[in-house]
Design a protein around this motif. Sequence first.
Motif, PDB file in Angstrom:
ATOM      1  N   THR A 186       0.925  -1.187   0.017  1.00  0.00           N
ATOM      2  CA  THR A 186       0.090  -0.004  -0.011  1.00  0.00           C
ATOM      3  C   THR A 186       0.886   1.243   0.126  1.00  0.00           C
ATOM      4  OG1 THR A 186      -0.067   0.015   2.373  1.00  0.00           O
ATOM      5  CG2 THR A 186      -1.833  -1.103   1.106  1.00  0.00           C
ATOM      6  N   LYS A 187       0.517   2.311  -0.531  1.00  0.00           N
ATOM      7  CA  LYS A 187       1.042   3.454  -0.744  1.00  0.00           C
ATOM      8  C   LYS A 187       0.847   4.439   0.765  1.00  0.00           C
ATOM      9  CE  LYS A 187       0.800   4.377  -5.596  1.00  0.00           C
ATOM     10  NZ  LYS A 187       0.332   5.330  -6.608  1.00  0.00           N
ATOM     11  N   ILE A 188       1.916   4.979   1.372  1.00  0.00           N
ATOM     12  CA  ILE A 188       1.890   5.559   2.691  1.00  0.00           C
ATOM     13  C   ILE A 188       2.151   6.928   2.300  1.00  0.00           C
ATOM     14  CG2 ILE A 188       2.933   6.070   4.882  1.00  0.00           C
ATOM     15  CD1 ILE A 188       3.970   2.760   4.570  1.00  0.00           C
ATOM     16  N   PHE A 189       1.300   7.828   2.935  1.00  0.00           N
ATOM     17  CA  PHE A 189       1.331   9.415   2.614  1.00  0.00           C
ATOM     18  C   PHE A 189       1.926  10.067   3.638  1.00  0.00           C
ATOM     19  CE2 PHE A 189      -0.608  13.644   3.040  1.00  0.00           C
ATOM     20  CZ  PHE A 189      -0.184  14.078   1.766  1.00  0.00           C
ATOM     21  N   HIS A 190       3.054  10.590   3.481  1.00  0.00           N
ATOM     22  CA  HIS A 190       3.725  11.457   4.446  1.00  0.00           C
ATOM     23  C   HIS A 190       3.375  13.328   4.085  1.00  0.00           C
ATOM     24  CE1 HIS A 190       7.320  13.384   6.765  1.00  0.00           C
ATOM     25  NE2 HIS A 190       7.268  12.226   7.452  1.00  0.00           N
ATOM     26  N   LYS A 191       2.949  13.805   5.296  1.00  0.00           N
ATOM     27  CA  LYS A 191       2.831  15.237   5.067  1.00  0.00           C
ATOM     28  C   LYS A 191       3.890  15.998   4.386  1.00  0.00           C
ATOM     29  CE  LYS A 191       3.572  16.534   9.820  1.00  0.00           C
ATOM     30  NZ  LYS A 191       2.878  17.182  11.061  1.00  0.00           N
ATOM     31  N   SER A 192       5.205  15.637   4.552  1.00  0.00           N
ATOM     32  CA  SER A 192       6.240  16.310   4.022  1.00  0.00           C
ATOM     33  C   SER A 192       6.624  15.824   2.685  1.00  0.00           C
ATOM     34  CB  SER A 192       7.494  16.283   5.015  1.00  0.00           C
ATOM     35  OG  SER A 192       7.025  17.045   6.105  1.00  0.00           O
ATOM     36  N   TYR A 193       6.452  14.674   2.448  1.00  0.00           N
ATOM     37  CA  TYR A 193       7.362  13.860   1.249  1.00  0.00           C
ATOM     38  C   TYR A 193       6.135  13.564   0.463  1.00  0.00           C
ATOM     39  CZ  TYR A 193      11.250  14.244   4.281  1.00  0.00           C
ATOM     40  OH  TYR A 193      12.458  14.285   5.087  1.00  0.00           O
TER      41      TYR A 193
END
Length: 293
Positions: A186-193
């Motif tokens: 699964t794709k992981i969302f990072h607020k900075s990257y």
Amino acid sequence: MFFITDDLRVMHGLPGDLMNILLNLGINNVCQIEEKVVDISSNEMSNLLSHSLFSKTTLTDVFLRKQSTMFVQQFMLVAPNVKERTEKDSKTRVKIMLRKSDRKILYGEANEDFVDLLFSFLTIPLESALELLGGKGFTVGSISNLLKDLDTIFSITKQNSYQDGILPPFYSFPIELPSICSQQPTKIFHKSYGYLKQSDPKSPILEKTNSRGYFKKKSLFLITDDLVVKSLSSVSSFSLLKETGIPLCDVEQQVISIGEVEALALLRACLCSSSALSALLNLYVKQTVAMFL
């Protein structure tokens, strides 16, 4: 409180259920009943697990008969519901050393493909393993009763991933078991990257998303009949033969091929037998003879 029958059926501890159990056992006189209290250690728990796979009287075998060894009938070791093996189905070759006098396997020699197959068995949930071995047809022991009771008593919803043999992302699965596959990462969302891409922790190349196998390629291993895996060398082979005290004239070498049929039979043997390779050899010999009849 719960009642657990000898074949591991679990039900609520209601007096009416107890009466039904006794009547089904043919017990009309409560004076025939003796009460005992047993202590359950880690050893008993291990025996409960192993006996539940092949025994219909699990509690009796473990707590009264004190059985710690497993006797496995040959029909249990045949993989059900799969087509007959053909040469084109074979994927992995294993060289086995056996004692000619009693046809017992001493050890096997194989590359990383076969050892990957063995260790992939550890990634399969028990429920998925039972499904692969025939689903509801694998009812030789008592373990199937526990699976039914999970639904009826506790109202647990089984996930399709368990039944279909789908493993978490990056779990390797062998080519000999095509019915097992891994979930896509699964794709992981990072607020900075932003969205981050998952990498296989087993892969030496970070950009590679899915490596195959658990071991370094072009590796050779020694596998004993009870599935102890060691690095293969002339010293390890000689030491094993020396420990058994078997004369070299009584040692014979054979090569067997492992396809889907053999892989499923080996999985069942791992669950039910302490001589898994010998059980696999018996199946292989029977199929080879059948092909020539």
